[in-house]
Motif scaffolding. Structure first.
Motif, PDB file in Angstrom:
ATOM      1  N   CYS A   1       2.621   7.867   5.542  1.00  0.00           N
ATOM      2  CA  CYS A   1       2.360   8.803   4.440  1.00  0.00           C
ATOM      3  C   CYS A   1       2.652  10.256   4.786  1.00  0.00           C
ATOM      4  CB  CYS A   1       0.914   8.674   3.981  1.00  0.00           C
ATOM      5  SG  CYS A   1      -0.272   9.356   5.181  1.00  0.00           S
TER       6      CYS A   1
ATOM      7  N   ARG B   1       0.819  -1.215   0.000  1.00  0.00           N
ATOM      8  CA  ARG B   1       0.000   0.000   0.000  1.00  0.00           C
ATOM      9  C   ARG B   1       0.852   1.263   0.000  1.00  0.00           C
ATOM     10  NH1 ARG B   1      -4.644  -1.758   4.379  1.00  0.00           N
ATOM     11  NH2 ARG B   1      -5.698  -3.236   2.994  1.00  0.00           N
TER      12      ARG B   1
ATOM     13  N   CYS C   1     -10.096   8.731   2.496  1.00  0.00           N
ATOM     14  CA  CYS C   1      -9.087   8.032   3.313  1.00  0.00           C
ATOM     15  C   CYS C   1      -9.416   8.158   4.794  1.00  0.00           C
ATOM     16  CB  CYS C   1      -7.707   8.599   3.027  1.00  0.00           C
ATOM     17  SG  CYS C   1      -6.412   7.853   4.031  1.00  0.00           S
TER      18      CYS C   1
ATOM     19  N   ARG D   1      -4.001   1.479  -2.198  1.00  0.00           N
ATOM     20  CA  ARG D   1      -2.660   2.063  -2.246  1.00  0.00           C
ATOM     21  C   ARG D   1      -2.768   3.580  -2.363  1.00  0.00           C
ATOM     22  NH1 ARG D   1       1.721  -0.048  -6.678  1.00  0.00           N
ATOM     23  NH2 ARG D   1       2.630  -1.214  -4.970  1.00  0.00           N
ATOM     24  N   CYS D   2      -1.842   4.286  -1.696  1.00  0.00           N
ATOM     25  CA  CYS D   2      -1.851   5.744  -1.764  1.00  0.00           C
ATOM     26  C   CYS D   2      -0.806   6.227  -2.757  1.00  0.00           C
ATOM     27  CB  CYS D   2      -1.583   6.355  -0.399  1.00  0.00           C
ATOM     28  SG  CYS D   2      -1.526   8.157  -0.518  1.00  0.00           S
TER      29      CYS D   2
ATOM     30  N   GLY E   1      -4.553  11.263  -3.012  1.00  0.00           N
ATOM     31  CA  GLY E   1      -4.285  10.163  -2.082  1.00  0.00           C
ATOM     32  C   GLY E   1      -4.545   8.816  -2.724  1.00  0.00           C
ATOM     33  N   THR E   2      -5.516   8.075  -2.188  1.00  0.00           N
ATOM     34  CA  THR E   2      -5.842   6.752  -2.726  1.00  0.00           C
ATOM     35  C   THR E   2      -6.835   6.843  -3.885  1.00  0.00           C
ATOM     36  OG1 THR E   2      -7.592   6.582  -1.084  1.00  0.00           O
ATOM     37  CG2 THR E   2      -5.486   5.579  -0.518  1.00  0.00           C
TER      38      THR E   2
ATOM     39  N   LYS F   1       1.777   3.989   2.480  1.00  0.00           N
ATOM     40  CA  LYS F   1       0.539   4.561   2.994  1.00  0.00           C
ATOM     41  C   LYS F   1       0.609   4.700   4.517  1.00  0.00           C
ATOM     42  CE  LYS F   1      -4.424   3.699   2.961  1.00  0.00           C
ATOM     43  NZ  LYS F   1      -5.398   2.638   2.675  1.00  0.00           N
TER      44      LYS F   1
END
Lengths: 335, 239, 297
Positions: C185, A335, C41, C171-172, C211-212, C182
């Motif tokens: 972040c 991620r 998010c 995922r960011c 972001g995501t 992430k």
């Protein structure tokens, strides 16, 4: 954990874009094969691919004869005002005695549950049910028996979901092309090309792809947008738009994802322990050679884990995109 | 969308290392098939036409689903270019008048797409023994023009379950068994030859490849520099 | 009368900027409905939670209908708990994940644009569950919107201004663009209050990252189309918040809806309000979303 029983042997659910690939998958040890009709009712509506009704009937006969099941993916979202094509697909899957239909659209699932109660329903990954509440919605309201989980969850999250949703089964992807966005919730392809997985069953369609050779190598384009440039000896990828090189903050990079394939062979024991019922291999568009190689590898892998043997070392590099592999979202670092 | 139409001329020179088109992968400089290509060089491609007519008859008889799967692409001929042979094959997938034509060259606009690859690669692909995507990723297969029709052809051929040796020997009737044995021997021989040639080829071209790589790196560095300069000049865009 | 809805702010703005923005919107005459709440998010919510009550109070005091928007992607217990709190808040809730619609079943709710609502079958199911308004996905063309509007009893809303939310991920990409994960972040998405521009290698504008969430590079503008959409049965239009005077943006749409301002003139003024933005309206014309179809004058 909901149960202390040893995990049962997961089913291997394998792709087939053509009757020949279906035979390859069954012969290589698939427990289930999933297929689609040759039209926009399924999310691999690619040129020259998929089954007509006669081919499906023959495919089901072949698979059943060898003890394998056939699942029919009808996992795009019916067009407003024109649901007939999708309704007919569900009716034909039921009539031809498919072992289940894999559906994504709430309206279509509702239709199938009402009109074809004998047809087992699986929830497609395109429905993006990523939590127990969403899964319970489909199970309680429509009797969905299995949910294909979106490729956004970690093994830990999958384990937590399984502990809460029994007896609903989960199916997870173990190999193949990797969506980096939550599946079924991505309109990037239609933004660029006018065609999307949800509406047309295609992402980054081949008809919009162009490769141009330059002095420096190859440029791949999608609807006129440059998706990537490859040096002369660099492996080239198909311009799936989320796997291109783009510029953000003055830097060119694989911003979303590299051209890479999901490969979970190494973490199969964890996925089995997480209580997953079925392992799905992506790639109805990839052909017989791919199907045979990947199904054999995962057949060997699953059988080894269930027998308590060490995992076999199998090199799938040559059939992965860009020769690169990832365990994707299953590990949190992704991620 | 209108598809780009392709043109291709097989130059008389099938000399190792010579790239005839900017797009085609360089033919493998030395290979058993290439020697065959040099041997075929003086032959007029028309002399091979009966062979391809027979092959088309075989496809229509044994694999009618190939043309059925290509039905949406009836007016999109595909040129198949075995890079180590001195001719190309033009496949017209029209269901009413399909054709498999062997040519020295194709004219501008004759093909919707061209598939370039060594004969060995193309045969393995037709038989579904290798993964088309993987070949493409590794650049052993290069395509030009309308990508969609190429994908359709790949899927149609893969779905047919072609086995050239099986298919041809079936056509030959009682002679089939002998052909099968012969083909087996030839394949073994070709495989051994190929291994020898690979060794030779690697030692011959290694220095050249290194040089190309260095040039590529220099070009990349220059490109990056140009981009920086352009960026500095550019007005601040949205967001 | 056609309502104008201010969608939830999709970007990560500082709490002060967030509060000031919504306070200004409370006074924006052209806006009828205001959505508030973190959609993209769950890591951002702790910063906004302290200011949200006063924002809602202020908006309600000005006579706006306030709707609480849910997260788009719910992946763990913490996020599900957040959604349950929303469902029990007593506010009208916008479901952007199907689980939230399920939590709201039997009560009134708004079906958000990040649910997959493409046809009358799905619309009917959501209506039966209690949906009173649906904001349709960006991909739909005017024909499909008309089909749905003709069959729906609930209100039909269409996205009409701003960068379009196109995809959501675990995922960011704001973090990834800076070599961060992430988890670590550092909330770098706040650096791009209108989204981070993404260009092709040829430096052609392509997408934007929040972001995501992946968004369109182009700003959607349906000033030329809203009249037709209303005739097809659309009952409200959604404007996505951006760093500009959204009260004026809403005023332009209101003037066009009322027939007080020609769409072309309105679009010129809109361009002045969002300098540098490139407009698109392709989806509504059944074309690729990034394209712009010229207005008929």
């Amino acid at each position: 954990m909901a149960s202390t029983l040893p995990p049962s042997r997961p089913e291997l659910v394998c792709p087939a874009g053509t009757p020949a690939a279906l035979k390859s998958a069954v012969d290589a040890g698939a427990d289930c094969v999933y297929v689609g009709f040759r039209d926009e009712t399924n999310a691999r509506n690619f040129p020259g691919l998929n089954f007509n009704r006669k081919e499906l009937a023959e495919g089901i006969a072949y698979a059943h004869d060898k003890g394998a099941k056939v699942l029919v993916a009808i996992n795009t979202f019916p067009r407003a005002g024109q649901p007939e094509l999708w309704h007919q697909a569900v009716a034909d899957a039921a009539r031809l005695k498919a072992d289940a239909a894999i559906l994504a659209d709430i309206g279509l699932i509702d239709h199938a549950a009402r009109h074809h109660p004998e047809l087992r329903l699986h929830l497609s990954v395109q429905a993006a049910a990523s939590n127990p509440e969403a899964i319970a919605f489909y199970a309680e309201r429509f009797g969905v028996k299995r949910v294909v989980l979106p490729r956004v969850l970690t093994v830990q999250e999958i384990s937590a979901i399984n502990a809460r949703i029994a007896p609903v089964e989960t199916e997870v992807f173990v190999f193949g092309g990797l969506c980096v966005m939550a599946e079924g919730r991505c309109a990037l392809s239609s933004y660029v090309t006018g065609q999307s997985p949800n509406m047309n069953g295609v992402c980054s369609p081949a008809g919009e792809v162009r490769y141009t050779e330059t002095a420096q190598g190859v440029t791949s384009e999608l609807s006129g947008f440059t998706i990537n440039k490859f040096a002369a000896n660099e492996p080239a990828g198909y311009p799936t738009l989320c796997k291109g090189r783009f510029i953000a903050r003055d830097k060119a990079s694989y911003l979303f994802e590299e051209p890479t394939s999901l490969n979970t062979l190494a973490i199969l024991p964890d996925l089995i322990k997480a209580g997953v019922t079925a392992f799905k291999i992506e790639g109805r568009q990839r052909g017989r050679a791919y199907v045979a190689a990947v199904v054999q590898a995962f057949r060997a892998g699953v059988d080894a884990v269930m027998a308590g043997r060490p995992l076999p070392e199998i090199d799938l590099d040559r059939i992965t995109e860009g020769g690169k592999q990832t365990t994707g979202a299953y590990e949190k670092a992704w991620r | 969308m209108d598809s780009m139409r392709c043109q291709l001329r097989k130059a008389a020179s099938m000399i190792p290392g010579h790239v005839q088109s900017s797009v085609r992968p360089a033919p493998p400089p030395f290979s058993p098939v290439l020697l065959l290509g040099l041997a075929l060089q003086p032959l007029r491609p028309q002399m091979l036409q009966p062979l391809f007519d027979a092959m088309l008859r075989m496809i229509r008889a044994r694999h009618p689903d190939i043309l059925e799967r290509m039905a949406d692409y009836a007016d999109k001929p595909v040129c198949i270019d075995p890079t180590d042979l001195p001719f190309v094959i033009l496949l017209d997938p029209h269901p009413e008048h399909p054709a498999l034509l062997v040519r020295r060259q194709i004219e501008n606009g004759e093909a919707a797409a061209v598939i370039h690859g060594s004969l060995e690669t193309l045969v393995a692909l037709a038989e579904g023994k290798v993964d088309g995507d993987a070949l493409f990723f590794s650049r052993r297969l290069v395509i030009e023009g309308d990508t969609e029709v190429v994908v359709a052809l790949r899927n149609a051929v893969d779905g047919a379950g072609i086995d050239l040796i099986d298919d041809i020997s079936a056509q030959l009737g009682p002679l089939g068994t002998a052909f099968r044995r012969l083909a087996g021997t030839a394949a073994g021989l070709a495989g051994r030859l190929r291994d020898d040639f690979e060794t030779l080829r690697a030692s011959l071209i290694a220095p050249a490849v290194k040089d190309v790589d260095a040039q590529g790196a220099r070009i990349n560095a220059l490109e990056a520099e140009i981009r920086q300069l352009r960026k500095a000049q550019r007005r601040g865009g949205a967001a | 009368m056609t309502s104008i809805t201010l969608g939830p702010l999709l970007f990560n703005w500082k709490p002060d900027a967030f509060r000031d923005f919504y306070f200004r919107m409370a006074d924006a005459e052209a806006i009828d409905i205001v959505h508030v709440g973190e959609v993209v998010c769950s890591k951002r919510t702790p910063f906004l939670d302290p200011v949200i009550p006063e924002v809602i109070e202020r908006l309600q005091a000005s006579g706006k209908q306030v709707v609480a928007s849910s997260l788009a992607l719910i992946m763990n217990d913490r996020e599900a708990a957040q959604a349950r709190d929303l469902a029990e808040s007593g506010l009208l809730v916008e479901a952007n994940d199907i689980s939230v619609a399920a939590m709201m079943a039997g009560r009134s709710f708004v079906a958000g644009p990040l649910l997959n609502i493409y046809n009358e079958g799905t619309l009917a199911t959501l209506e039966a569950m209690g949906a009173v308004r649906v904001c349709l996905p960006a991909e739909l063309a005017a024909d499909a919107i008309g089909q749905l509007a003709a069959k729906a009893k609930m209100g039909i809303e269409v996205q009409a201004f701003g960068r379009l939310p196109l995809a959501i991920s675990a995922r960011c990409y704001a973090a990834r663009a800076r070599g961060l994960s992430k988890d670590g972040c550092q909330y770098v998405c706040a650096d791009d209050p209108d989204g981070m521009a993404v260009e092709t290698l040829d430096e052609v504008p392509f997408l934007a990252v929040n972001g995501t969430q992946t968004m369109s590079y182009h700003h959607m503008s349906l000033l030329g189309e809203v009249g037709d959409l209303v005739r097809r049965g659309v009952s409200s239009i959604r404007l996505w918040p951006h760093v500009t005077d959204m009260a004026q943006v809403a005023g332009l749409f209101r003037a066009v809806l009322d027939g007080r301002l020609a769409p072309a003139e309105a679009e010129d003024r809109l361009a002045a309000l969002v300098p540098g933005a490139e407009f698109a309206n392709g989806y509504i014309h059944g074309r690729p979303g990034h394209q712009y179809v010229e207005m008929e004058l």
